[in-house]
Design a protein around this motif. Structure first.
Motif, PDB file in Angstrom:
ATOM      1  N   TYR A   1      -1.489  -2.382  46.927  1.00 36.55           N
ATOM      2  CA  TYR A   1      -2.537  -2.937  46.062  1.00 36.55           C
ATOM      3  C   TYR A   1      -3.708  -3.444  46.908  1.00 36.55           C
ATOM      4  O   TYR A   1      -4.876  -3.216  46.570  1.00 36.55           O
ATOM      5  N   ARG A   2      -3.379  -4.157  47.983  1.00 36.98           N
ATOM      6  CA  ARG A   2      -4.439  -4.702  48.838  1.00 36.98           C
ATOM      7  C   ARG A   2      -5.290  -3.588  49.444  1.00 36.98           C
ATOM      8  O   ARG A   2      -6.516  -3.667  49.464  1.00 36.98           O
ATOM      9  N   ALA A   3      -4.615  -2.560  49.947  1.00 35.91           N
ATOM     10  CA  ALA A   3      -5.348  -1.447  50.560  1.00 35.91           C
ATOM     11  C   ALA A   3      -6.262  -0.780  49.550  1.00 35.91           C
ATOM     12  O   ALA A   3      -7.365  -0.335  49.887  1.00 35.91           O
ATOM     13  N   SER A   4      -5.834  -0.719  48.287  1.00 39.64           N
ATOM     14  CA  SER A   4      -6.629  -0.087  47.235  1.00 39.64           C
ATOM     15  C   SER A   4      -7.824  -0.946  46.847  1.00 39.64           C
ATOM     16  O   SER A   4      -8.954  -0.459  46.765  1.00 39.64           O
ATOM     17  N   LEU A   5      -7.586  -2.226  46.608  1.00 42.54           N
ATOM     18  CA  LEU A   5      -8.637  -3.111  46.116  1.00 42.54           C
ATOM     19  C   LEU A   5      -9.641  -3.500  47.202  1.00 42.54           C
ATOM     20  O   LEU A   5     -10.830  -3.677  46.925  1.00 42.54           O
ATOM     21  N   LEU A   6      -9.165  -3.622  48.432  1.00 38.87           N
ATOM     22  CA  LEU A   6     -10.050  -4.025  49.527  1.00 38.87           C
ATOM     23  C   LEU A   6     -10.636  -2.830  50.267  1.00 38.87           C
ATOM     24  O   LEU A   6     -11.526  -2.985  51.107  1.00 38.87           O
ATOM     25  N   GLY A   7     -10.112  -1.626  49.964  1.00 37.01           N
ATOM     26  CA  GLY A   7     -10.647  -0.423  50.589  1.00 37.01           C
ATOM     27  C   GLY A   7     -10.402  -0.362  52.084  1.00 37.01           C
ATOM     28  O   GLY A   7     -11.281   0.025  52.861  1.00 37.01           O
ATOM     29  N   THR A   8      -9.183  -0.729  52.499  1.00 42.69           N
ATOM     30  CA  THR A   8      -8.892  -0.794  53.935  1.00 42.69           C
ATOM     31  C   THR A   8      -8.058   0.376  54.446  1.00 42.69           C
ATOM     32  O   THR A   8      -8.001   0.607  55.659  1.00 42.69           O
ATOM     33  N   ALA A   9      -7.366   1.120  53.547  1.00 39.24           N
ATOM     34  CA  ALA A   9      -6.509   2.207  54.034  1.00 39.24           C
ATOM     35  C   ALA A   9      -6.086   3.108  52.880  1.00 39.24           C
ATOM     36  O   ALA A   9      -6.034   2.686  51.718  1.00 39.24           O
ATOM     37  N   TRP A  10      -5.790   4.375  53.231  1.00 33.66           N
ATOM     38  CA  TRP A  10      -5.102   5.278  52.304  1.00 33.66           C
ATOM     39  C   TRP A  10      -3.607   5.062  52.561  1.00 33.66           C
ATOM     40  O   TRP A  10      -3.001   5.726  53.378  1.00 33.66           O
ATOM     41  N   TYR A  11      -3.062   4.093  51.855  1.00 37.28           N
ATOM     42  CA  TYR A  11      -1.757   3.547  52.236  1.00 37.28           C
ATOM     43  C   TYR A  11      -0.633   4.578  52.192  1.00 37.28           C
ATOM     44  O   TYR A  11       0.199   4.640  53.092  1.00 37.28           O
ATOM     45  N   THR A  12      -0.591   5.397  51.145  1.00 38.50           N
ATOM     46  CA  THR A  12       0.500   6.369  51.030  1.00 38.50           C
ATOM     47  C   THR A  12       0.438   7.438  52.114  1.00 38.50           C
ATOM     48  O   THR A  12       1.468   7.986  52.516  1.00 38.50           O
ATOM     49  N   VAL A  13      -0.778   7.737  52.588  1.00 37.54           N
ATOM     50  CA  VAL A  13      -0.956   8.767  53.620  1.00 37.54           C
ATOM     51  C   VAL A  13      -0.701   8.201  55.011  1.00 37.54           C
ATOM     52  O   VAL A  13      -0.004   8.804  55.832  1.00 37.54           O
ATOM     53  N   GLU A  14      -1.256   7.029  55.266  1.00 32.56           N
ATOM     54  CA  GLU A  14      -1.135   6.430  56.586  1.00 32.56           C
ATOM     55  C   GLU A  14       0.260   5.869  56.852  1.00 32.56           C
ATOM     56  O   GLU A  14       0.641   5.655  58.009  1.00 32.56           O
ATOM     57  N   TYR A  15       0.995   5.580  55.781  1.00 35.07           N
ATOM     58  CA  TYR A  15       2.357   5.055  55.930  1.00 35.07           C
ATOM     59  C   TYR A  15       3.320   5.950  55.146  1.00 35.07           C
ATOM     60  O   TYR A  15       4.025   5.504  54.245  1.00 35.07           O
ATOM     61  N   THR A  16       3.346   7.210  55.523  1.00 33.82           N
ATOM     62  CA  THR A  16       4.145   8.210  54.808  1.00 33.82           C
ATOM     63  C   THR A  16       5.632   7.890  54.826  1.00 33.82           C
ATOM     64  O   THR A  16       6.313   7.981  53.800  1.00 33.82           O
ATOM     65  N   MET A  17       6.147   7.487  55.984  1.00 40.43           N
ATOM     66  CA  MET A  17       7.573   7.189  56.100  1.00 40.43           C
ATOM     67  C   MET A  17       7.954   5.972  55.263  1.00 40.43           C
ATOM     68  O   MET A  17       9.041   5.919  54.683  1.00 40.43           O
TER      69      MET A  17
END
Length: 276
Positions: free
Chosen positions: A229-245
């Protein structure tokens, strides 16, 4: 696996009913309050103010949070974008746990699958969650963290949260009907989760006797949801891609919970009335 397929079919076939019952749940919950649904925003706002004063001003002395990509985020904004998940998850788990037991009197009269009971209770809280997310998005437009392309991740994390809550709700609602003490255990665990999830303190690196033990906190599925949620709202990362594992780990845990919850629910639901 057959139990899981049965539960999924029941959720799909009763989806419209779940929406209707969840709407009625919200209406009945606020029927005796003068301010009605306004309390669903006021209560979180009061809690956020207390947490910000104690942890943001008292503990951190107003220091910003440094995100994984180096972006500096004011503590209050960092906390708010994570706590909106908690304000959804906390009541949803608590209410879904007692959802079947509190409706045992009606079970014999029901003409729809009992697996929908935790579902519509969770969905009722999801409506409130959407309202809080909208309020937070509006608030962020007056900060440096305005609407961005990263917002397209948000529906995914909402869906992931719903599935996680359903899986957990099937387990806890069944067990609490069989053993009343489960309700007290769940409440105790929820109080603990508030402090072991990165909601009011940052877990970028937690070192104990020279060993980084941050990974222990990441075993908590809520960690994935909150940071997503934080990565989405703050625009800091593509969380599912950058943390695939980590994404894979989360869905493996949720699938296991769904299988266990579906099996338990189908095994005991024909005997729920016996525990009246």
């Amino acid at each position: 696996m057959k139990s899981l397929i049965t539960i999924i079919r029941e959720q799909i076939s009763s989806f419209y009913l779940i929406l209707r019952l969840s709407a009625f749940e919200i209406k009945s919950a606020n029927s005796n309050n003068y301010l009605g649904r306004l309390w669903e925003v006021l209560n979180p706002a009061i809690q956020l103010g207390i947490y910000w004063f104690v942890f943001g001003i008292g503990v951190r002395r107003g220091q910003d949070i440094t995100m994984e990509n180096g972006v500096q985020v004011p503590f209050f904004i960092w906390m708010v974008t994570g706590m909106i998940v908690w304000f959804f998850v906390n009541p949803a788990i608590s209410k879904s746990t007692r959802s079947i037991h509190s409706r045992l009197q009606l079970i014999s009269k029901m003409s729809f699958p009992m697996s929908t009971i935790p579902s519509f209770v969770i969905m009722a809280n999801f409506y409130t969650h959407l309202m809080l997310v909208a309020a937070v998005v509006f608030f962020l437009q007056f900060t440096d963290f305005k609407v961005s392309v990263y917002y397209i991740q948000l529906p995914y994390f909402m869906f992931a949260t719903l599935v996680f809550l359903l899986a957990l709700g099937l387990i806890t609602s069944t067990l609490s009907t069989l053993v009343r003490d489960v309700q007290q255990i769940v409440q105790s665990v929820l109080r603990m989760l508030l402090y072991v999830t990165p909601l009011i303190w940052h877990t970028d690196k937690l070192v104990f006797k020279g060993i980084d033990v941050t990974f222990l906190f990441k075993l908590n599925p809520l960690y994935y949801l909150v940071e997503g949620y934080r990565a989405s709202l703050l625009g800091t990362a593509w969380y599912t891609v950058e943390y695939t594992m980590y994404t894979l780990y989360f869905w493996v845990v949720v699938l296991l919970l769904l299988i266990v919850g579906s099996t338990l629910h189908l095994k005991f639901r024909d005997h729920f009335v016996d525990y009246l």
